[in-house]
Design an enzyme around this catalytic site. Sequence first.
Site, mmCIF file in Angstrom:
data_model
loop_
_atom_site.group_PDB
_atom_site.id
_atom_site.type_symbol
_atom_site.label_atom_id
_atom_site.label_comp_id
_atom_site.label_asym_id
_atom_site.label_seq_id
_atom_site.Cartn_x
_atom_site.Cartn_y
_atom_site.Cartn_z
ATOM 1 N N ASP A 250 0.849 5.222 -5.160
ATOM 2 C CA ASP A 250 0.253 6.502 -4.902
ATOM 3 C C ASP A 250 0.979 7.486 -5.710
ATOM 4 O O ASP A 250 1.698 8.035 -5.031
ATOM 5 C CB ASP A 250 -0.077 6.705 -3.425
ATOM 6 C CG ASP A 250 -0.755 7.735 -3.123
ATOM 7 O OD1 ASP A 250 -1.425 8.490 -4.201
ATOM 8 O OD2 ASP A 250 -1.046 8.139 -1.653
ATOM 9 N N GLY B 60 -5.229 8.893 9.024
ATOM 10 C CA GLY B 60 -4.923 9.127 10.416
ATOM 11 C C GLY B 60 -6.168 9.252 11.466
ATOM 12 O O GLY B 60 -7.170 9.104 10.929
ATOM 13 N N THR C 168 -4.569 3.467 11.220
ATOM 14 C CA THR C 168 -4.142 4.039 12.588
ATOM 15 C C THR C 168 -5.093 3.636 14.034
ATOM 16 O O THR C 168 -4.085 3.633 14.836
ATOM 17 C CB THR C 168 -4.287 5.713 12.227
ATOM 18 O OG1 THR C 168 -3.524 6.079 11.116
ATOM 19 C CG2 THR C 168 -3.888 6.328 13.526
ATOM 20 N N ASP D 161 0.739 -1.192 -0.018
ATOM 21 C CA ASP D 161 0.057 0.294 0.024
ATOM 22 C C ASP D 161 0.933 1.226 0.029
ATOM 23 O O ASP D 161 1.585 1.297 0.643
ATOM 24 C CB ASP D 161 -0.857 -0.127 1.317
ATOM 25 C CG ASP D 161 -1.924 0.897 1.155
ATOM 26 O OD1 ASP D 161 -2.462 1.360 0.111
ATOM 27 O OD2 ASP D 161 -2.366 1.411 2.435
ATOM 28 N N HIS D 162 0.557 2.369 -0.666
ATOM 29 C CA HIS D 162 1.171 3.437 -0.769
ATOM 30 C C HIS D 162 2.482 3.577 -1.223
ATOM 31 O O HIS D 162 3.352 3.901 -0.321
ATOM 32 C CB HIS D 162 1.022 4.141 0.481
ATOM 33 C CG HIS D 162 -0.572 5.054 0.728
ATOM 34 N ND1 HIS D 162 -1.032 5.805 -0.125
ATOM 35 C CD2 HIS D 162 -1.363 4.360 1.612
ATOM 36 C CE1 HIS D 162 -2.243 5.924 0.464
ATOM 37 N NE2 HIS D 162 -2.571 5.089 1.192
HETATM 38 P P1 13P Z 1 -6.103 4.955 8.435
HETATM 39 O O1 13P Z 1 -4.917 4.929 9.072
HETATM 40 O O2 13P Z 1 -6.634 6.526 8.577
HETATM 41 O O3 13P Z 1 -6.793 3.875 9.192
HETATM 42 O O4 13P Z 1 -5.922 4.924 6.999
HETATM 43 C C1 13P Z 1 -5.178 3.706 6.325
HETATM 44 C C2 13P Z 1 -4.960 3.727 5.199
HETATM 45 O O5 13P Z 1 -5.913 4.553 4.299
HETATM 46 C C3 13P Z 1 -3.996 3.035 4.436
HETATM 47 O O6 13P Z 1 -3.861 3.019 3.178
#
Ligand code: 13P
Length: 392
Positions: free
Chosen positions: A104, A182, A234, A82-83
């Site tokens: 991303d 977050g 988060t 992810d990202h």
């Molecule tokens: P949160 O940390 O806000 O739950 O988001 C996680 C996220 O979108 C990871 O790609």
Amino acid sequence: MPIVHLADMINHANRHNYAVGAFGVSGLQFVEGIIQAAENCRAPVVLNLIESNFENQEFELLMPAVTAAAQRTAVPIAINYDHGTSFASAERAIRAGCNGVMVDTSALLFSDNLWQTRDVVAKAHACGVTVEGELGYVPGVEGENAKHHPGELTYTSAAEAAGFVERTGVDCLAVSIGTVHGRMKGVPKLDYARLAKIKEAVSVPLVIHGGTGLSDDQFRKLIANGVAKINYYTALADIANRRIKENVAADRKGGHNALLSGVSDAVRVEVERCIHLWGCSGRAAEVLAQCRPWHDAEHVMFYNVPETLSENEIATLLREGKKALEAIPGVRSIRASRTIRSDAEYSYCLSVSLASKTAVEAFQNHPAYLRFANTNFWPMISDHITLDLEES
Ligand code: 13P
């Protein structure tokens, strides 16, 4: 071995109006807690390896444990990177065993995001790997996962989303409709009408980032308006931190293991809550029956060399071969070995481990493979057999 194709898993959720959870992993306690929750709820789940979580721990060292944990479960699991911050991130993720990637580039101009995502799709699809694109920008507010997402929220436009999906070929699309990464500052306002419009405009499942801090009602409305995957991290990190602080408060002289005690269970409880809320409990059997299993594959060459070839020449050939072949997308590792029996039909073996059987086909048609095979390898060896293998 219930690792399944990520695209199939998300498509199942999309067809059946629930959302699969992609839970951020930060160490083994998270892996254990998330998988235990999925098993308890008989639910499919995505283990989400967020690139920024690997600033303090080594991704390549954690991945074998993630894969082993996924393979020994009875519920369907997919492993998503992810990202990612670059094209190289996607290559790295695929090499390590992820079967989904998200690079991303959503902060870039529309056209740059489109071209870069398209490049990732071309490479990942050649390996059978699912790709998530993001259009619009989901910023961070505060807390664990927020600092990597600076800038202002940009909403996804339905008109742009249709063209983006069509021209990139992504398997699913992360959209920006008011969530943030977050912890939340205040109550987020979500634009459900926009979400419904995007859903109508695009042919692929939709993903929501920034699950932390949303209310039960907001989750229900997101899913009712077409969200099929929710990223959540988060809140899990905060729960783990709280547990560690409680451990410290209970025993200030406690050792490292005592500090971590109960962390995976605390993560499990929160993941179970999400799984129930998002409608994926009890879905494991259907998903296993309807989704393609994910197997890595191997291209193996057994061969002999003419007696005139020196040990040095063999070593040089293999060194150059490894260098040329390792760079091909989907190649996970290469092993050169020789028989330990003097009466074996073949004395040498070159075994290439690949991400999937799709990756085997792309490998054999790749210019670097053809160049090495036709120029260096086949002319040097005397006889050989080749096998393409997948776990049965
Ligand atoms: P949160 O940390 O806000 O739950 O988001 C996680 C996220 O979108 C990871 O790609």
